[in-house]
Design an enzyme around this catalytic site. Structure first.
Site, PDB file in Angstrom:
ATOM      1  N   CYS A  37      -2.477   3.758 -10.173  1.00 34.75           N
ATOM      2  CA  CYS A  37      -2.278   3.236 -11.420  1.00 34.75           C
ATOM      3  C   CYS A  37      -3.530   2.862 -12.118  1.00 34.75           C
ATOM      4  O   CYS A  37      -4.688   2.679 -11.114  1.00 34.75           O
ATOM      5  CB  CYS A  37      -1.245   1.914 -11.158  1.00 34.75           C
ATOM      6  SG  CYS A  37      -2.153   0.701 -10.440  1.00 34.75           S
ATOM      7  N   ASN A  54       2.886   0.656  -0.151  1.00 33.87           N
ATOM      8  CA  ASN A  54       3.001  -0.332  -1.461  1.00 33.87           C
ATOM      9  C   ASN A  54       3.885  -1.440  -0.798  1.00 33.87           C
ATOM     10  O   ASN A  54       4.980  -1.048  -0.138  1.00 33.87           O
ATOM     11  CB  ASN A  54       3.688   0.288  -2.614  1.00 33.87           C
ATOM     12  CG  ASN A  54       4.778   1.320  -2.406  1.00 33.87           C
ATOM     13  OD1 ASN A  54       4.828   1.917  -1.318  1.00 33.87           O
ATOM     14  ND2 ASN A  54       5.845   1.032  -3.115  1.00 33.87           N
ATOM     15  N   ILE A  55       3.676  -2.828  -1.326  1.00 34.81           N
ATOM     16  CA  ILE A  55       4.411  -3.727  -0.624  1.00 34.81           C
ATOM     17  C   ILE A  55       4.940  -4.535  -1.997  1.00 34.81           C
ATOM     18  O   ILE A  55       4.216  -4.863  -2.860  1.00 34.81           O
ATOM     19  CB  ILE A  55       3.336  -4.614  -0.014  1.00 34.81           C
ATOM     20  CG1 ILE A  55       2.922  -4.196   1.306  1.00 34.81           C
ATOM     21  CG2 ILE A  55       4.181  -5.961   0.278  1.00 34.81           C
ATOM     22  CD1 ILE A  55       1.865  -4.850   2.064  1.00 34.81           C
ATOM     23  N   GLU A  56       5.991  -4.634  -2.092  1.00 37.06           N
ATOM     24  CA  GLU A  56       6.692  -5.446  -3.330  1.00 37.06           C
ATOM     25  C   GLU A  56       7.720  -6.560  -3.022  1.00 37.06           C
ATOM     26  O   GLU A  56       7.973  -6.649  -1.795  1.00 37.06           O
ATOM     27  CB  GLU A  56       7.742  -4.009  -3.946  1.00 37.06           C
ATOM     28  CG  GLU A  56       7.007  -2.938  -4.106  1.00 37.06           C
ATOM     29  CD  GLU A  56       8.094  -1.736  -4.908  1.00 37.06           C
ATOM     30  OE1 GLU A  56       9.134  -1.912  -4.427  1.00 37.06           O
ATOM     31  OE2 GLU A  56       7.626  -0.827  -5.547  1.00 37.06           O
ATOM     32  N   GLU A  87      -2.805   1.771  -2.420  1.00 37.81           N
ATOM     33  CA  GLU A  87      -3.964   1.877  -2.708  1.00 37.81           C
ATOM     34  C   GLU A  87      -4.952   0.518  -2.406  1.00 37.81           C
ATOM     35  O   GLU A  87      -5.767   0.418  -1.384  1.00 37.81           O
ATOM     36  CB  GLU A  87      -4.584   2.474  -3.859  1.00 37.81           C
ATOM     37  CG  GLU A  87      -4.036   3.883  -4.208  1.00 37.81           C
ATOM     38  CD  GLU A  87      -2.969   3.846  -5.018  1.00 37.81           C
ATOM     39  OE1 GLU A  87      -1.994   3.077  -4.842  1.00 37.81           O
ATOM     40  OE2 GLU A  87      -2.357   4.587  -5.643  1.00 37.81           O
ATOM     41  N   CYS A 106      -5.204  -0.038 -10.022  1.00 39.95           N
ATOM     42  CA  CYS A 106      -5.990   0.312  -8.524  1.00 39.95           C
ATOM     43  C   CYS A 106      -7.129   1.101  -8.900  1.00 39.95           C
ATOM     44  O   CYS A 106      -8.134   0.966  -8.262  1.00 39.95           O
ATOM     45  CB  CYS A 106      -5.143   1.395  -7.818  1.00 39.95           C
ATOM     46  SG  CYS A 106      -3.774   0.129  -7.036  1.00 39.95           S
ATOM     47  N   CYS A 128       0.204  -2.319  -4.609  1.00 43.79           N
ATOM     48  CA  CYS A 128       0.164  -0.935  -4.498  1.00 43.79           C
ATOM     49  C   CYS A 128      -0.696  -0.566  -3.301  1.00 43.79           C
ATOM     50  O   CYS A 128      -1.460  -1.214  -2.591  1.00 43.79           O
ATOM     51  CB  CYS A 128      -0.716  -0.243  -5.779  1.00 43.79           C
ATOM     52  SG  CYS A 128      -0.475  -0.548  -7.543  1.00 43.79           S
TER      53      CYS A 128
END
Ligand SMILES: [Zn+2]
Length: 140
Positions: A94, A46-48, A58, A97, A56
């Site tokens: 989620c 995940n890249i925030e 996925e 995704c 996410c």
């Protein structure tokens, strides 16, 4: 898929989750290992960011595969944990995704997740996680 292959995919997902340096908002790292029908494994986390545009694991992983020309997917493993904890917990895609996957994965696409505490593998088809998904295409 045999148990050894499932665990190899789960361990690949754990490895990439442990390399995550981009979950600065949630401190919850998620790793995904995506297996293609020709046996290739793509991995992502995940890249925030500070806004609401986080991505996410996925979708990161599926986009990696798609952007490299691979679009035939068999299954994926997803695991997650807090950065300061050792053990991974059962983690599932989620809703966003799930809908995204419904565009690019077959209905019998399998999602594996794993819980270190119970040492149990959980598995679901995409159809189980997102029955009656949205599509404007007649063949879906
Ligand atoms: Zn998601």
């Amino acid at each position: 898929m045999n148990e050894n292959l499932k665990m190899r995919l789960i361990n690949d997902a754990k490895d990439i989750a442990n390399e995550n340096f981009c979950c600065t908002s949630s401190n919850f790292t998620v790793g995904v290992a995506l297996l293609t029908t020709d046996g290739k494994v793509y991995k992502g986390f995940n890249i925030e960011n500070d806004g609401i545009q986080s991505i996410c694991a996925e979708r990161v992983t599926i986009c990696k595969a798609l952007s490299e020309g691979n679009k035939d997917f068999k299954c994926l493993a997803v695991v997650g944990k807090k950065l300061d904890e050792e053990k991974f917990t059962k983690t599932l895609p989620c809703g966003y995704c799930r809908q995204f996957m419904s565009q690019y994965c077959p209905k019998d696409f399998v999602i594996y997740t794993y819980d270190d505490e119970s040492e149990e593998i959980y598995e679901y088809t995409l159809e189980e996680l997102l029955p009656e998904s949205f599509s404007y295409k007649k063949d879906k």
